[in-house]
Design an enzyme around this catalytic site. Structure first.
Site, mmCIF file in Angstrom:
data_model
loop_
_atom_site.group_PDB
_atom_site.id
_atom_site.type_symbol
_atom_site.label_atom_id
_atom_site.label_comp_id
_atom_site.label_asym_id
_atom_site.label_seq_id
_atom_site.Cartn_x
_atom_site.Cartn_y
_atom_site.Cartn_z
ATOM 1 N N ALA A 67 -22.813 -90.452 -21.877
ATOM 2 C CA ALA A 67 -23.946 -89.688 -21.353
ATOM 3 C C ALA A 67 -25.201 -90.146 -22.078
ATOM 4 O O ALA A 67 -25.127 -90.674 -23.201
ATOM 5 C CB ALA A 67 -23.710 -88.201 -21.581
ATOM 6 N N GLU A 113 -14.626 -91.073 -19.920
ATOM 7 C CA GLU A 113 -14.188 -89.939 -19.081
ATOM 8 C C GLU A 113 -14.336 -90.264 -17.597
ATOM 9 O O GLU A 113 -13.506 -89.887 -16.782
ATOM 10 C CB GLU A 113 -14.985 -88.682 -19.461
ATOM 11 C CG GLU A 113 -14.584 -88.168 -20.848
ATOM 12 C CD GLU A 113 -15.532 -87.113 -21.405
ATOM 13 O OE1 GLU A 113 -16.762 -87.312 -21.330
ATOM 14 O OE2 GLU A 113 -15.038 -86.093 -21.919
HETATM 15 N N1 DAK Z 1 -27.396 -92.908 -24.369
HETATM 16 C C1 DAK Z 1 -28.670 -93.414 -24.357
HETATM 17 N N2 DAK Z 1 -28.959 -94.684 -24.692
HETATM 18 C C2 DAK Z 1 -27.966 -95.468 -25.080
HETATM 19 C C3 DAK Z 1 -26.618 -95.018 -25.139
HETATM 20 C C4 DAK Z 1 -26.355 -93.663 -24.753
HETATM 21 N N3 DAK Z 1 -25.109 -93.139 -24.716
HETATM 22 N N4 DAK Z 1 -25.846 -96.033 -25.575
HETATM 23 C C5 DAK Z 1 -26.665 -97.085 -25.777
HETATM 24 N N5 DAK Z 1 -27.933 -96.748 -25.475
HETATM 25 C C6 DAK Z 1 -29.136 -97.589 -25.550
HETATM 26 C C7 DAK Z 1 -29.556 -97.790 -27.016
HETATM 27 O O1 DAK Z 1 -30.329 -96.702 -27.470
HETATM 28 C C8 DAK Z 1 -30.358 -99.071 -26.890
HETATM 29 O O2 DAK Z 1 -31.613 -98.759 -26.365
HETATM 30 P P1 DAK Z 1 -32.996 -99.304 -27.094
HETATM 31 O O3 DAK Z 1 -32.924 -98.821 -28.479
HETATM 32 O O4 DAK Z 1 -32.874 -100.809 -26.986
HETATM 33 O O5 DAK Z 1 -34.098 -98.718 -26.286
HETATM 34 C C9 DAK Z 1 -29.603 -99.855 -25.834
HETATM 35 O O6 DAK Z 1 -28.835 -98.903 -25.108
HETATM 36 C C10 DAK Z 1 -28.649 -100.879 -26.417
HETATM 37 O O7 DAK Z 1 -27.831 -100.219 -27.363
HETATM 38 P P2 DAK Z 1 -27.631 -100.733 -28.867
HETATM 39 O O8 DAK Z 1 -28.842 -101.443 -29.353
HETATM 40 O O9 DAK Z 1 -27.170 -99.579 -29.667
HETATM 41 O O10 DAK Z 1 -26.476 -101.797 -28.665
HETATM 42 P P3 DAK Z 1 -25.339 -102.205 -29.698
HETATM 43 O O11 DAK Z 1 -24.626 -103.361 -29.067
HETATM 44 O O12 DAK Z 1 -25.896 -102.383 -31.075
HETATM 45 O O13 DAK Z 1 -24.348 -100.952 -29.752
HETATM 46 C C11 DAK Z 1 -22.984 -99.186 -28.814
HETATM 47 C C12 DAK Z 1 -23.644 -100.577 -28.622
HETATM 48 C C13 DAK Z 1 -22.369 -98.796 -27.459
HETATM 49 C C14 DAK Z 1 -21.908 -99.263 -29.870
HETATM 50 C C15 DAK Z 1 -24.095 -98.179 -29.254
HETATM 51 O O14 DAK Z 1 -25.185 -98.295 -28.356
HETATM 52 C C16 DAK Z 1 -23.612 -96.754 -29.235
HETATM 53 O O15 DAK Z 1 -22.939 -96.323 -30.162
HETATM 54 N N6 DAK Z 1 -23.989 -96.001 -28.192
HETATM 55 C C17 DAK Z 1 -23.693 -94.581 -28.108
HETATM 56 C C18 DAK Z 1 -22.259 -94.349 -27.756
HETATM 57 C C19 DAK Z 1 -21.939 -92.878 -27.689
HETATM 58 O O16 DAK Z 1 -22.066 -92.164 -28.696
HETATM 59 N N7 DAK Z 1 -21.498 -92.406 -26.531
HETATM 60 C C20 DAK Z 1 -21.181 -91.005 -26.339
HETATM 61 C C21 DAK Z 1 -22.409 -90.254 -25.875
HETATM 62 S S1 DAK Z 1 -22.090 -88.505 -25.662
HETATM 63 C C22 DAK Z 1 -20.730 -83.615 -19.839
HETATM 64 C C23 DAK Z 1 -20.416 -84.847 -19.317
HETATM 65 C C24 DAK Z 1 -20.385 -85.951 -20.164
HETATM 66 C C25 DAK Z 1 -20.685 -85.829 -21.500
HETATM 67 C C26 DAK Z 1 -21.004 -84.586 -21.991
HETATM 68 C C27 DAK Z 1 -21.025 -83.490 -21.154
HETATM 69 N N8 DAK Z 1 -20.746 -82.467 -18.956
HETATM 70 C C28 DAK Z 1 -20.240 -82.542 -17.636
HETATM 71 C C29 DAK Z 1 -21.288 -81.263 -19.458
HETATM 72 C C30 DAK Z 1 -20.665 -87.017 -22.311
HETATM 73 C C31 DAK Z 1 -21.195 -87.110 -23.541
HETATM 74 C C32 DAK Z 1 -21.323 -88.442 -24.155
HETATM 75 O O17 DAK Z 1 -20.933 -89.443 -23.614
#
Ligand code: DAK
Length: 259
Positions: A67, A113
């Site tokens: 997300a 998911e």
């Molecule tokens: N959201 C927003 N931006 C994201 C992102 C995300 N999840 N993942 C990556 N980006 C963006 C980064 O901020 C970066 O943007 P800039 O800084 O260049 O503007 C760009 O994508 C490239 O990312 P990185 O520079 O970080 O790239 P790396 O190769 O260094 O790292 C990575 C890749 C995937 C390991 C890292 O980006 C990362 O850890 N991303 C976050 C992963 C994460 O934590 N995912 C879980 C998010 S929480 C619901 C439904 C769904 C959900 C909740 C509720 N309901 C129905 C209520 C789901 C929740 C989630 O998924």
């Protein structure tokens, strides 16, 4: 329909549609707009007689990194409640036609998911799956704690949800999260191949078979078997059953009409 966050090709192959998540700079982070478009596209393709199977993909670097954290970061519980994303996710889950995820790169959090709401998964060797929400102070919220243990077992689901560690495509295959792992240049083609194989079959039989398999996640065995029997009987009311069995006996290829 025109979309800003996804690309849709309703005939990428005969009877096969493709949806591509398309926010590459953000690693296809699933913002509300993208999810709304995905819901609408799936609904439209589900109603399209020329579509029998849907392939969902991202790009080589990311299926979806979860997300959109930037969109979510400032929200409080009441905001989340009012936005009620679950209605969108529930609608996506109701797609009647088979949906095949073609995954390369990151499939994390909501991305993982979303993969698990699909019916089958083809992964590239570079795919990585994970539920890293715990690292940003939350937990899986779109089915991760429920679908993941059903797919990979309790201890693996616990490890993923409690540590946020990613697993490789190879491990995901070993654990039963994906159907097949192929080199990165082949993952989309492999998904089309699987989709085309299913698209040649009776769509009504495919639909009821999908419905019956999904039912097994919701019921006990007796109720599930009862459900399966009703669907099995129902197929004997179709022209496709007559055609399929006649074609077998006459040693020819069947021509299914979805009737
Ligand atoms: N959201 C927003 N931006 C994201 C992102 C995300 N999840 N993942 C990556 N980006 C963006 C980064 O901020 C970066 O943007 P800039 O800084 O260049 O503007 C760009 O994508 C490239 O990312 P990185 O520079 O970080 O790239 P790396 O190769 O260094 O790292 C990575 C890749 C995937 C390991 C890292 O980006 C990362 O850890 N991303 C976050 C992963 C994460 O934590 N995912 C879980 C998010 S929480 C619901 C439904 C769904 C959900 C909740 C509720 N309901 C129905 C209520 C789901 C929740 C989630 O998924």
């Amino acid at each position: 329909m025109s979309y800003q966050n996804i690309l849709v090709n309703p005939q990428v192959r005969p009877y096969v549609a493709l949806i591509q998540l398309n926010r590459p700079k953000e690693l296809n982070a699933l913002n509300l707009e993208l999810m709304g478009e995905l819901r609408d596209a799936l609904k439209a393709l589900d109603a399209d007689e020329q579509v029998r199977v849907i392939v969902m993909t991202g790009n080589e670097r990311a299926f979806a990194a979860g997300a959109d954290i930037k969109q979510m970061a400032g929200r409080n519980a009441i905001d989340m409640l009012k936005i009620d994303q679950f209605t969108t996710w529930d609608q996506i889950k109701k797609t009647k036609k088979p949906v095949i995820a073609a995954v390369s790169g990151f499939a994390l959090g909501g991305g993982c998911e979303l993969v698990m709401t699909c019916d089958m998964v083809i992964a590239s060797e570079t795919a990585q799956f994970g539920q890293p929400e715990i690292k940003i102070g939350v937990m899986p919220g779109a089915g991760g704690t429920q679908r993941l243990p059903r797919a990979v077992g309790k201890v693996n689901a616990m490890e993923m949800a409690l540590t946020g560690r990613f697993i490789s495509a190879e491990k995901a295959y070993a654990l039963g999260l994906v159907n097949k792992v192929v080199p990165v240049e082949l993952y989309l083609e492999e998904a089309f191949k699987l989709a085309s194989e299913i698209a040649q079959l009776s769509p009504i039989a495919v639909r009821l078979a999908k419905e019956s398999v999904l039912k097994s996640f919701e019921t006990g065995l007796s109720e599930g078997l009862e459900f399966e029997r009703k669907n099995f009987y129902m197929l004997f009311a179709t022209e496709d059953q007559k055609e399929g069995m006649a074609a077998f006996i006459e040693k020819r290829a069947p021509d299914f009409k979805n009737r």
